[in-house]
Design an enzyme around this catalytic site. Structure first.
Site, PDB file in Angstrom:
ATOM      1  CB  ILE A 145       6.506  -5.315   8.556  1.00  0.00           C
ATOM      2  CG1 ILE A 145       7.335  -5.870   9.718  1.00  0.00           C
ATOM      3  CG2 ILE A 145       6.624  -3.812   8.448  1.00  0.00           C
ATOM      4  CD1 ILE A 145       6.852  -5.477  11.102  1.00  0.00           C
ATOM      5  CD  GLU A 146      -0.313  -7.027   7.170  1.00  0.00           C
ATOM      6  OE1 GLU A 146      -1.337  -6.480   6.722  1.00  0.00           O
ATOM      7  OE2 GLU A 146      -0.330  -8.128   7.763  1.00  0.00           O
ATOM      8  CG  LEU A 147       0.188  -0.797   9.147  1.00  0.00           C
ATOM      9  CD1 LEU A 147      -0.388  -0.518  10.527  1.00  0.00           C
ATOM     10  CD2 LEU A 147      -0.762  -0.328   8.073  1.00  0.00           C
TER      11      LEU A 147
END
Length: 292
Positions: A145-147
């Site tokens: 999860i990066e956004l």
């Protein structure tokens, strides 16, 4: 003679119990070989299929496997053969959700439950007429999860783990960035529900390797391994200089200066590499395999 044999056998089993594995991301380049071919190399213990990169917030979930297949045309169902081939070799196969490019977010705990139900029915042990990868049952879900929103990833982890049972466990894995705690996954990791965590020690200058300097990475590793409750923690690295903006570690530095230090941790699990395509180009896993 029998006593010596038993002693050697015991020592071998102790060594094996401390041996690490290599986790690899597969799916973002059509020129990296099939999933079956990836597992047939014998180099990887876990494969993350990347990525389901559109989901949550009421969106229709979509998987993107670059040049491998087209989910819109239902041509990705053949990947079930690869999944089963990998699993027959004792290799765990995960679906990675998120990634650096996509549209994903969770708007509420109920949204997290809906996403968990979708993942269970379409990729795990549930049933659905629209399973994008066919009828093979994946081993679990990887959180990259990066956004989007930083909330409710802990709820998603709890709902997914609720489907787990002794007969068919649902494994949870995660790929946080090395600055501690991870902005998106910090609360989720605090649940203690994750089996494997591969921390991304790249594209993060404060805690990654810099030419000749390993202290920043080792200090960060120590923080991660003493601060979160997870089954095993992996060192996440780019498999080639071109695989990331920064953080590539020459294999000789990894095997001589870094692995001997981090393998002292009881939580050490191995090395994660981004990605199969770059590993093919650089041969990184072949060089480090015996040392991991």
């Amino acid at each position: 003679m029998i006593l010596v044999f038993l002693l050697l056998q015991a020592l071998a089993s102790i060594k094996a119990s401390h041996a690490g594995g290599i986790a690899i991301y597969w799916g973002q380049n059509g020129n990296e070989g099939t999933l079956s071919q990836t597992c047939a190399t014998g180099k990887y213990s876990i494969v993350n299929i990347a990525f389901l990169n559109i989901f949550g917030n009421g969106q229709t979930p979509q998987i993107n496997l670059a040049g491998h297949c087209n989910p819109a045309l239902k041509t990705c169902t053949v990947i079930s053969d690869g999944i089963r081939s990998c699993q027959s070799r004792g290799i765990k196969v995960m679906l990675s959700i998120g990634g650096g490019i996509g549209r994903y977010s969770l708007s509420s705990a109920m949204d997290a439950k809906n996403v968990a139900d979708y993942l269970w029915n379409n990729f795990l042990g549930g049933k659905s007429l629209s399973r994008p990868l066919g009828d093979a049952v994946l081993d679990g879900i990887d959180f990259d999860i990066e956004l989007g929103s930083t909330k409710y990833w802990d709820s998603l982890a709890r709902y997914l783990k609720g489907y787990s049972n002794l007969e068919r466990p649902v494994y949870l894995t995660a790929a946080p960035q090395c600055p501690f705690p991870d902005r998106f996954l910090g609360n989720a990791l605090n649940t203690g529900l994750f089996d494997y965590v591969w921390v991304q020690f790249y594209n993060n200058p404060p805690c990654q390797y810099r030419s000749g300097a390993v202290d920043g990475l080792l200090n960060s590793w120590s923080k991660w391994t003493t601060s979160i409750s997870a089954g095993r923690i992996f060192l996440g690295l780019p498999a080639a200089p071109q695989a990331a903006g920064s953080g590539y570690i020459p294999p000789n530095v990894l095997t001589s200066e870094i692995l001997p230090a981090i393998q002292k941790s009881p939580k050490y699990g191995g090395v994660m590499l981004w990605s199969k395509y770059y590993d093919d180009k650089n041969g990184y896993s072949s060089i480090i395999f015996q040392s991991v």
